[in-house]
Design a protein around this motif. Structure first.
Motif, PDB file in Angstrom:
ATOM      1  N   ALA A 138      50.052  42.322  43.065  1.00  0.00           N
ATOM      2  CA  ALA A 138      51.078  41.286  43.119  1.00  0.00           C
ATOM      3  C   ALA A 138      50.625  39.956  43.543  1.00  0.00           C
ATOM      4  N   ALA A 139      49.411  39.889  44.050  1.00  0.00           N
ATOM      5  CA  ALA A 139      48.820  38.561  44.377  1.00  0.00           C
ATOM      6  C   ALA A 139      48.106  37.947  43.109  1.00  0.00           C
ATOM      7  N   LEU A 140      48.340  38.220  41.890  1.00  0.00           N
ATOM      8  CA  LEU A 140      47.946  37.842  40.590  1.00  0.00           C
ATOM      9  C   LEU A 140      48.183  36.068  40.648  1.00  0.00           C
ATOM     10  N   ARG A 141      47.416  35.433  40.115  1.00  0.00           N
ATOM     11  CA  ARG A 141      47.372  34.010  40.004  1.00  0.00           C
ATOM     12  C   ARG A 141      47.446  33.458  38.410  1.00  0.00           C
ATOM     13  N   THR A 142      47.262  34.459  37.659  1.00  0.00           N
ATOM     14  CA  THR A 142      47.548  33.991  36.187  1.00  0.00           C
ATOM     15  C   THR A 142      48.913  33.382  35.852  1.00  0.00           C
ATOM     16  N   THR A 143      49.039  32.202  35.069  1.00  0.00           N
ATOM     17  CA  THR A 143      50.378  31.553  34.966  1.00  0.00           C
ATOM     18  C   THR A 143      50.659  31.638  33.560  1.00  0.00           C
ATOM     19  N   ALA A 144      51.793  31.892  33.314  1.00  0.00           N
ATOM     20  CA  ALA A 144      52.485  31.509  32.070  1.00  0.00           C
ATOM     21  C   ALA A 144      53.656  30.415  32.010  1.00  0.00           C
ATOM     22  N   ASN A 154      47.268  30.496  31.713  1.00  0.00           N
ATOM     23  CA  ASN A 154      46.030  30.142  31.945  1.00  0.00           C
ATOM     24  C   ASN A 154      45.612  30.930  33.421  1.00  0.00           C
ATOM     25  N   GLY A 155      44.360  31.487  33.382  1.00  0.00           N
ATOM     26  CA  GLY A 155      44.083  32.437  34.667  1.00  0.00           C
ATOM     27  C   GLY A 155      42.766  33.175  33.945  1.00  0.00           C
ATOM     28  N   GLN A 156      42.583  34.155  34.831  1.00  0.00           N
ATOM     29  CA  GLN A 156      41.459  35.093  34.849  1.00  0.00           C
ATOM     30  C   GLN A 156      41.873  36.412  35.139  1.00  0.00           C
ATOM     31  N   LYS A 157      41.445  37.561  34.113  1.00  0.00           N
ATOM     32  CA  LYS A 157      41.585  39.073  34.319  1.00  0.00           C
ATOM     33  C   LYS A 157      40.182  39.487  34.529  1.00  0.00           C
ATOM     34  N   THR A 158      39.954  40.398  35.286  1.00  0.00           N
ATOM     35  CA  THR A 158      38.749  41.055  35.447  1.00  0.00           C
ATOM     36  C   THR A 158      38.600  42.588  35.357  1.00  0.00           C
ATOM     37  N   TRP A 159      37.327  43.245  35.337  1.00  0.00           N
ATOM     38  CA  TRP A 159      37.420  44.745  35.419  1.00  0.00           C
ATOM     39  C   TRP A 159      38.239  45.099  34.177  1.00  0.00           C
ATOM     40  N   THR A 160      38.166  44.414  33.108  1.00  0.00           N
ATOM     41  CA  THR A 160      39.049  44.776  31.890  1.00  0.00           C
ATOM     42  C   THR A 160      38.228  45.306  31.053  1.00  0.00           C
ATOM     43  N   THR A 161      38.593  46.776  31.035  1.00  0.00           N
ATOM     44  CA  THR A 161      37.763  48.068  30.173  1.00  0.00           C
ATOM     45  C   THR A 161      37.921  47.724  28.722  1.00  0.00           C
ATOM     46  N   GLY A 162      37.046  47.546  27.897  1.00  0.00           N
ATOM     47  CA  GLY A 162      37.140  47.768  26.595  1.00  0.00           C
ATOM     48  C   GLY A 162      37.488  46.419  26.067  1.00  0.00           C
ATOM     49  N   ALA A 163      37.682  45.080  26.573  1.00  0.00           N
ATOM     50  CA  ALA A 163      37.969  43.988  26.145  1.00  0.00           C
ATOM     51  C   ALA A 163      37.123  43.449  24.983  1.00  0.00           C
ATOM     52  N   HIS A 164      35.885  43.669  25.157  1.00  0.00           N
ATOM     53  CA  HIS A 164      34.989  43.417  23.909  1.00  0.00           C
ATOM     54  C   HIS A 164      35.196  44.183  22.550  1.00  0.00           C
ATOM     55  N   HIS A 165      35.970  45.302  22.648  1.00  0.00           N
ATOM     56  CA  HIS A 165      36.085  45.963  21.281  1.00  0.00           C
ATOM     57  C   HIS A 165      37.720  45.645  20.799  1.00  0.00           C
ATOM     58  N   ALA A 166      38.624  45.250  21.975  1.00  0.00           N
ATOM     59  CA  ALA A 166      40.125  45.058  21.667  1.00  0.00           C
ATOM     60  C   ALA A 166      40.387  43.741  21.052  1.00  0.00           C
ATOM     61  N   ASN A 167      41.521  43.837  20.322  1.00  0.00           N
ATOM     62  CA  ASN A 167      42.062  42.497  19.575  1.00  0.00           C
ATOM     63  C   ASN A 167      43.276  42.307  20.287  1.00  0.00           C
ATOM     64  N   MET A 168      43.810  43.058  21.332  1.00  0.00           N
ATOM     65  CA  MET A 168      45.153  42.541  22.019  1.00  0.00           C
ATOM     66  C   MET A 168      44.875  43.122  23.514  1.00  0.00           C
ATOM     67  N   ILE A 169      45.625  42.241  24.291  1.00  0.00           N
ATOM     68  CA  ILE A 169      45.962  42.705  25.664  1.00  0.00           C
ATOM     69  C   ILE A 169      47.138  42.551  26.121  1.00  0.00           C
ATOM     70  N   PHE A 170      47.607  43.452  26.959  1.00  0.00           N
ATOM     71  CA  PHE A 170      48.961  43.275  27.650  1.00  0.00           C
ATOM     72  C   PHE A 170      48.581  42.859  29.146  1.00  0.00           C
ATOM     73  N   CYS A 171      49.334  41.909  29.491  1.00  0.00           N
ATOM     74  CA  CYS A 171      48.976  41.117  30.782  1.00  0.00           C
ATOM     75  C   CYS A 171      50.157  40.944  31.611  1.00  0.00           C
ATOM     76  N   LEU A 172      49.976  40.946  32.712  1.00  0.00           N
ATOM     77  CA  LEU A 172      50.844  40.690  34.115  1.00  0.00           C
ATOM     78  C   LEU A 172      50.477  39.083  34.084  1.00  0.00           C
ATOM     79  N   VAL A 173      51.630  38.222  34.258  1.00  0.00           N
ATOM     80  CA  VAL A 173      51.331  36.537  34.365  1.00  0.00           C
ATOM     81  C   VAL A 173      52.554  36.195  35.279  1.00  0.00           C
ATOM     82  N   ARG A 174      52.146  35.034  36.068  1.00  0.00           N
ATOM     83  CA  ARG A 174      53.368  34.542  36.888  1.00  0.00           C
ATOM     84  C   ARG A 174      54.155  33.710  36.208  1.00  0.00           C
ATOM     85  N   THR A 175      55.158  33.814  36.107  1.00  0.00           N
ATOM     86  CA  THR A 175      56.170  32.648  35.229  1.00  0.00           C
ATOM     87  C   THR A 175      56.992  32.225  36.211  1.00  0.00           C
TER      88      THR A 175
END
Length: 399
Positions: A138-144, A154-175
């Motif tokens: 819940a301390a995430l800082r990526t904003t929308a 704008n922001g950064q995600k890390t430890w994203t498994t398989g992002a180099h193969h993926a074309n889509m990502i579901f994200c939690l963002v702070r609105t």
């Protein structure tokens, strides 16, 4: 560790076995058995085989393209796939995002995204963890920020498994940055081919490229890609995490991995006798067998409770915690059983298709160290073990 099944369940198990015998490519099962890395093409190949049979989305209702299996059928399918050394279906779309869309998405979102998961058009990854917001998600800082019919992310995600193969990502963002930590968060679906997205590899302890950093700079995301209600994404997040923690236990995989340990121990010689006859080693194996039997019972109970569409409860944290511990112990046993063959390895060799054809005294030993190192992550991903203990203490024990 056998469970008594009804004649109908036994017939279903035999049907799955026959399917795997006929349809599972030997090339893929060999790579899985020897602990080799599967390419995206390998995953897509098995994905397509399962989808053709209608067995890809084992947990989906029939109206969305699933087989409509009950919990015991799902358990049996997973168990037989693991014992046959079939590739594990990547969970991010099929097992994690799909339940969220079915529960919180619109009819339009379900009609668009679910079929694309089944046919392999979209390959998903998960954008939850951030630097400084891993276990404390819940301390995430990526904003929308809303801009007409789009969000600017704008922001950064890390430890994203398989992002180099993926074309889509579901994200939690702070609105809503003014809201409390677990409020003001939204759940967005983001196209990784959008301008402003950058993916950088992270090399893990075993030398593999499995996880990544994902940087989002002024990425425009259609408002139509918001799942659920704006600022109520934490509801989606909690729902998804319980599914992730349940599947992360990988009970069937633990059974298959322990079988490999036993096979290696039956061949290995220590001090003039088989390692399997060593009382200390045998006791460790027996303890794991008992723990897996307990985990099987808990897993079936959770699947049954989730069969009506409800998210698993806090018991999923117990399943994830014990499942992680058991699989780490199995990886340690495999190294012990592999002896001198669990030697220093070349990570690039582990990715080579030709490796599967090598003739060595203990083929699994060549990947035992890599698997041992890789499974250190089980204590962290999907919620660190400390977090799981806290959930159990509060929700189960009432502390």
């Amino acid at each position: 560790m056998d469970i008594n099944f009804t004649p109908e369940e036994t017939a279903f198990r035999d049907e799955v076995r026959a399917f795997l015998h006929a349809e599972l490519p030997t090339r893929l099962s060999t790579k899985v058995a020897q602990g080799l890395e599967l390419s995206k093409q390998d995953q897509l190949e098995w994905h397509a085989i399962l989808n053709k049979r209608g067995w890809l989305a084992a947990g989906w209702p029939t109206e969305y393209g699933g087989p409509g299996w009950n919990p015991v059928q799902r358990y049996l399918f997973d168990a037989e796939c693991a014992l046959a050394d079939a590739p594990t279906v990547l969970p991010f779309g099929i097992s994690m995002l799909a339940p969220v869309l079915i529960r919180f998405g619109t009819d339009e979102q379900r009609a668009h995204w679910l079929p694309r998961m089944l046919d392999g058009t979209d390959w998903w990854c998960q954008g939850y963890s951030e630097p400084g917001a891993g276990s404390d998600l819940a301390a995430l800082r990526t904003t929308a920020v809303r801009d007409g019919d789009h969000y600017i992310v704008n922001g950064q995600k890390t430890w994203t498994t398989g992002a180099h193969h993926a074309n889509m990502i579901f994200c939690l963002v702070r609105t809503d940055p003014s809201a409390k930590k677990q409020q003001g968060i939204s759940f967005l679906l983001i196209d990784l081919n959008s301008p402003g997205v950058e993916i950088r590899p992270i090399r893990t302890l075993d030398g593999a490229h499995e996880v990544n950093e994902v940087f989002l700079s002024d990425v425009r995301v259609p408002v139509a890609n918001l799942v659920g209600t704006e600022n109520r994404g934490w509801d989606c997040a909690k729902f998804l995490l319980t599914h992730e923690r349940t599947t992360a236990a990988r009970v069937s995989n633990a059974i298959a991995e322990l079988r490999r340990v036993k096979e290696s121990a039956a061949r290995a010689q220590r001090n003039g006798r088989r390692l399997a006859e060593d009382p200390v080693f045998a006791a460790r194996v027996a303890r794991v067998e008992i723990e897996i039997a307990n985990l099987q019972t808990t897993s079936l109970m959770i699947l049954r409770s989730a069969s009506d569409g409800r998210a698993p409860g806090p018991e999923s944290s117990l399943l994830k915690l014990r499942g992680s511990q058991i699989r780490q112990e199995i990886s340690a046993l495999l190294r012990r059983a592999s002896g001198v063959h669990a030697r220093t390895y070349d990570p690039e060799q582990l990715c080579a298709d030709s490796f599967a054809e090598m003739t060595v005294p203990e083929p699994r030993g060549l990947t035992a160290t890599a698997q041992y190192l890789n499974k250190r992550k089980l204590s962290i991903y999907g919620g660190a073990s400390e977090i799981q203990r806290t959930i159990i203490a509060k929700s189960v024990l009432g502390l």
